[in-house]
Scaffold this motif. Structure first.
Motif, PDB file in Angstrom:
ATOM      1  N   GLN A  28      -4.835   9.510   0.092  1.00 44.72           N
ATOM      2  CA  GLN A  28      -5.001   8.759  -1.157  1.00 44.72           C
ATOM      3  C   GLN A  28      -4.165   7.494  -1.050  1.00 44.72           C
ATOM      4  O   GLN A  28      -2.999   7.538  -0.643  1.00 44.72           O
ATOM      5  CB  GLN A  28      -4.553   9.605  -2.347  1.00 44.72           C
ATOM      6  N   TYR A  29      -4.786   6.370  -1.425  1.00 51.25           N
ATOM      7  CA  TYR A  29      -4.132   5.076  -1.278  1.00 51.25           C
ATOM      8  C   TYR A  29      -4.051   4.371  -2.626  1.00 51.25           C
ATOM      9  O   TYR A  29      -4.976   4.441  -3.429  1.00 51.25           O
ATOM     10  CB  TYR A  29      -4.914   4.175  -0.308  1.00 51.25           C
ATOM     11  N   LEU A  30      -2.968   3.669  -2.816  1.00 51.37           N
ATOM     12  CA  LEU A  30      -2.800   2.778  -3.965  1.00 51.37           C
ATOM     13  C   LEU A  30      -2.413   1.428  -3.376  1.00 51.37           C
ATOM     14  O   LEU A  30      -1.415   1.316  -2.656  1.00 51.37           O
ATOM     15  CB  LEU A  30      -1.703   3.293  -4.897  1.00 51.37           C
ATOM     16  N   ARG A  31      -3.247   0.432  -3.652  1.00 51.97           N
ATOM     17  CA  ARG A  31      -2.983  -0.891  -3.107  1.00 51.97           C
ATOM     18  C   ARG A  31      -2.632  -1.844  -4.235  1.00 51.97           C
ATOM     19  O   ARG A  31      -3.255  -1.815  -5.296  1.00 51.97           O
ATOM     20  CB  ARG A  31      -4.206  -1.389  -2.341  1.00 51.97           C
ATOM     21  N   GLN A  65       0.855  -1.181   0.000  1.00 50.19           N
ATOM     22  CA  GLN A  65       0.000   0.000   0.000  1.00 50.19           C
ATOM     23  C   GLN A  65       0.897   1.239   0.000  1.00 50.19           C
ATOM     24  O   GLN A  65       1.776   1.380   0.838  1.00 50.19           O
ATOM     25  CB  GLN A  65      -0.904   0.018   1.231  1.00 50.19           C
ATOM     26  N   VAL A  66       0.660   2.109  -0.971  1.00 44.16           N
ATOM     27  CA  VAL A  66       1.328   3.412  -1.029  1.00 44.16           C
ATOM     28  C   VAL A  66       0.279   4.436  -0.634  1.00 44.16           C
ATOM     29  O   VAL A  66      -0.868   4.368  -1.090  1.00 44.16           O
ATOM     30  CB  VAL A  66       1.872   3.702  -2.446  1.00 44.16           C
ATOM     31  N   ALA A  67       0.659   5.369   0.223  1.00 46.09           N
ATOM     32  CA  ALA A  67      -0.303   6.353   0.711  1.00 46.09           C
ATOM     33  C   ALA A  67       0.297   7.758   0.677  1.00 46.09           C
ATOM     34  O   ALA A  67       1.478   7.946   0.940  1.00 46.09           O
ATOM     35  CB  ALA A  67      -0.724   6.014   2.135  1.00 46.09           C
ATOM     36  N   VAL A  68      -0.546   8.716   0.330  1.00 45.00           N
ATOM     37  CA  VAL A  68      -0.228  10.136   0.468  1.00 45.00           C
ATOM     38  C   VAL A  68      -1.216  10.652   1.503  1.00 45.00           C
ATOM     39  O   VAL A  68      -2.427  10.669   1.258  1.00 45.00           O
ATOM     40  CB  VAL A  68      -0.392  10.897  -0.870  1.00 45.00           C
ATOM     41  N   SER A  93      -7.569  -7.836   7.363  1.00 40.81           N
ATOM     42  CA  SER A  93      -6.550  -7.625   8.408  1.00 40.81           C
ATOM     43  C   SER A  93      -5.250  -7.104   7.800  1.00 40.81           C
ATOM     44  O   SER A  93      -4.551  -6.290   8.407  1.00 40.81           O
ATOM     45  CB  SER A  93      -6.315  -8.907   9.209  1.00 40.81           C
ATOM     46  N   ALA A  94      -4.929  -7.546   6.586  1.00 41.82           N
ATOM     47  CA  ALA A  94      -3.720  -7.033   5.918  1.00 41.82           C
ATOM     48  C   ALA A  94      -3.900  -5.557   5.597  1.00 41.82           C
ATOM     49  O   ALA A  94      -2.973  -4.749   5.788  1.00 41.82           O
ATOM     50  CB  ALA A  94      -3.443  -7.826   4.647  1.00 41.82           C
ATOM     51  N   GLN A  95      -5.073  -5.196   5.123  1.00 44.31           N
ATOM     52  CA  GLN A  95      -5.340  -3.791   4.791  1.00 44.31           C
ATOM     53  C   GLN A  95      -5.263  -2.922   6.049  1.00 44.31           C
ATOM     54  O   GLN A  95      -4.688  -1.836   6.025  1.00 44.31           O
ATOM     55  CB  GLN A  95      -6.701  -3.646   4.127  1.00 44.31           C
TER      56      GLN A  95
END
Length: 184
Positions: A106-109, A55-58, A117-119
């Motif tokens: 903002q998320y990119l999964r 997961q990449v997050a801003v 649970s992983a999220q």
């Protein structure tokens, strides 16, 4: 010479006491805020590494810079009666804990199948990383210079008015931080 100059009231009271009274009423003064947008990433692996996710997050964050006015006592104030100048030495700036705005994040999964649970784990880790990154970014020299300048301007403005009310209309205020040379 005007009649006002001849008949204007003489300054009354101790200018340092006037300043300390002004500080006691405020306690803490926020002088600058920085809006930051840390970009962070976390990885998770489940079932012996067979389910991998990323997961990449801003996550936008706000950090406030403040002066603890309660730390300013007589030892940090100097009054030059001849020059009608108040010299103020400020304690170090205090930075707030980053306030993360996860509602605007903002998320990119990435991953074939991301369990709930992983999220949750990825989001918790990204929140922790974003807070750390925002705190580090807020302490960078460029932002600290801007915040110190804003603090000096704010204190100069906040202290000039009580001096004027106390009868020192022509008073000037110089402000510096611990370790800085006095400005003249």
């Amino acid at each position: 010479m005007t009649s006002w100059q001849l008949w204007k009231p003489a300054p009354a009271g101790d200018p340092l006491a006037t300043m300390l009274t002004a500080f006691a009423r405020q306690d803490r003064l926020t002088v600058f805020s920085a809006e930051l947008a840390p970009v962070v990433a976390s990885d998770d692996a489940r079932l012996f590494g067979m389910l991998k996710s990323r997961q990449v997050a801003v996550i936008p964050a706000r950090v406030d810079y403040a002066i603890d006015l309660s730390a300013i006592g007589r030892d940090r104030l100097g009054w030059d009666a001849a020059a009608h100048r108040l010299d103020v030495r400020l304690p170090p700036l205090q930075l707030s804990r980053p306030n993360l705005d996860e509602g605007r994040a903002q998320y990119l999964r990435e991953g074939t199948w991301i369990t709930g649970s992983a999220q949750e784990q990825l989001t918790r880790e990204n929140t922790r990383l974003a807070e750390t990154q925002a705190a580090q970014a807020a302490a960078n020299p460029a932002l600290m210079t801007l915040a110190r300048s804003a603090a000096k301007d704010a204190l100069r403005q906040n202290l000039t008015i009580p001096l004027q009310v106390a009868g020192y209309a022509d008073a000037t205020v110089t402000v510096r931080f611990d370790g800085e040379s006095a400005e003249r």
